[in-house]
Design a protein around this motif. Structure first.
Motif, short mmCIF file in Angstrom:
data_model
loop_
_atom_site.label_atom_id
_atom_site.label_comp_id
_atom_site.label_asym_id
_atom_site.label_seq_id
_atom_site.Cartn_x
_atom_site.Cartn_y
_atom_site.Cartn_z
N ALA A 59 46.47 -28.61 -46.17
CA ALA A 59 46.18 -29.45 -45.01
C ALA A 59 44.80 -29.13 -44.44
CB ALA A 59 47.25 -29.28 -43.94
N LEU A 60 44.46 -27.85 -44.39
CA LEU A 60 43.14 -27.45 -43.90
C LEU A 60 42.04 -27.98 -44.82
CD1 LEU A 60 41.28 -25.90 -42.00
CD2 LEU A 60 41.74 -23.84 -43.34
N ARG A 61 42.24 -27.88 -46.13
CA ARG A 61 41.26 -28.39 -47.09
C ARG A 61 41.07 -29.90 -46.89
NH1 ARG A 61 43.32 -26.29 -51.32
NH2 ARG A 61 44.69 -28.02 -51.82
N GLY A 62 42.18 -30.61 -46.72
CA GLY A 62 42.09 -32.05 -46.49
C GLY A 62 41.34 -32.38 -45.21
N TRP A 63 41.58 -31.60 -44.16
CA TRP A 63 40.89 -31.80 -42.89
C TRP A 63 39.39 -31.56 -43.05
CZ3 TRP A 63 38.92 -28.11 -39.13
CH2 TRP A 63 38.61 -28.68 -37.89
N LEU A 64 39.03 -30.49 -43.76
CA LEU A 64 37.62 -30.18 -43.98
C LEU A 64 36.94 -31.27 -44.81
CD1 LEU A 64 37.89 -26.35 -44.66
CD2 LEU A 64 36.83 -27.43 -42.67
N LEU A 65 37.63 -31.77 -45.84
CA LEU A 65 37.06 -32.85 -46.65
C LEU A 65 36.93 -34.14 -45.84
CD1 LEU A 65 38.79 -32.11 -50.05
CD2 LEU A 65 36.35 -31.96 -49.57
N THR A 66 37.85 -34.37 -44.92
CA THR A 66 37.75 -35.53 -44.04
C THR A 66 36.54 -35.40 -43.13
OG1 THR A 66 40.13 -35.88 -44.10
CG2 THR A 66 38.95 -36.88 -42.28
N LEU A 67 36.34 -34.22 -42.57
CA LEU A 67 35.14 -33.98 -41.76
C LEU A 67 33.88 -34.24 -42.58
CD1 LEU A 67 36.01 -30.70 -39.80
CD2 LEU A 67 35.90 -33.02 -38.89
N MET A 68 33.88 -33.73 -43.82
CA MET A 68 32.72 -33.91 -44.69
C MET A 68 32.49 -35.39 -44.98
SD MET A 68 31.83 -32.32 -48.42
CE MET A 68 31.50 -30.68 -47.78
#
Length: 175
Positions: A59-68
């Motif tokens: 979930a954290l990885r997905g959130w970071l990729l969304t920010l990116m």
């Protein structure tokens, strides 16, 4: 969980950013901007309830990729507003740096010729191995849009890899 948990995701963020940007220095800038944004917005991130450690990391990885993705989209829109007729002389003039070699376009160059929206979907599904639903959630678009962008991106990438000349973009002057 604290912001240090994001550090484990830097290699994946860098890989995605490099493929997205096509330039190592700009990709590193995008990763840095993403991590800065994550630090600013950290209080807004909520891990899933009753999730395992692996699910929290995903979930954290997905959130970071969304920010990116959001940062990349904002930068791309800003650049589109600032472009002028002489924007990219190599593409605009049709200049091919290897006219006599007759080599096919390599994958990296072909990816840079795709529209940013198509490149994002192709990289998230193909390289990062996210499902259509996860990709749709990250990019905030419907699943059908993910599937159609992916199909068009794959077809355009196939044609570019076979040596087809990309269509020339029509450039308009911005006042």
């Amino acid at each position: 969980m604290d912001i240090d948990a994001a550090i484990a995701h830097i290699p994946r963020l860098r890989r995605y950013a490099r493929a997205l940007m096509g330039d190592a220095a700009r990709a590193d800038d995008l990763v840095q901007d993403t991590l800065e944004r994550a630090c600013q917005k950290w209080a807004q991130w909520r891990p899933p309830d009753a999730a395992s450690a692996d699910q929290v990391q995903a979930a954290l990885r997905g959130w970071l990729l969304t920010l990116m993705h959001n940062l990349f989209a904002n930068q791309w829109r800003q650049a589109a507003h600032q472009r002028t007729v002489g924007w990219d002389e190599t593409l605009a003039s049709g200049h091919d740096p290897t006219p006599d070699m007759g080599l096919r376009l390599d994958l990296e160059r072909a990816l840079t010729l795709l529209a940013p929206q198509a490149r994002e979907v192709l990289l998230l599904v193909g390289m990062e191995q996210y499902s259509y639903a996860e990709t749709a959630r990250m990019l905030d678009i419907p699943i059908g849009t993910v599937m159609s962008r992916l199909a068009r991106a794959r077809e355009q990438l196939r044609r570019l890899m076979e040596g087809e000349t990309p269509p020339r973009a029509s450039l308009k002057a911005v006042k």
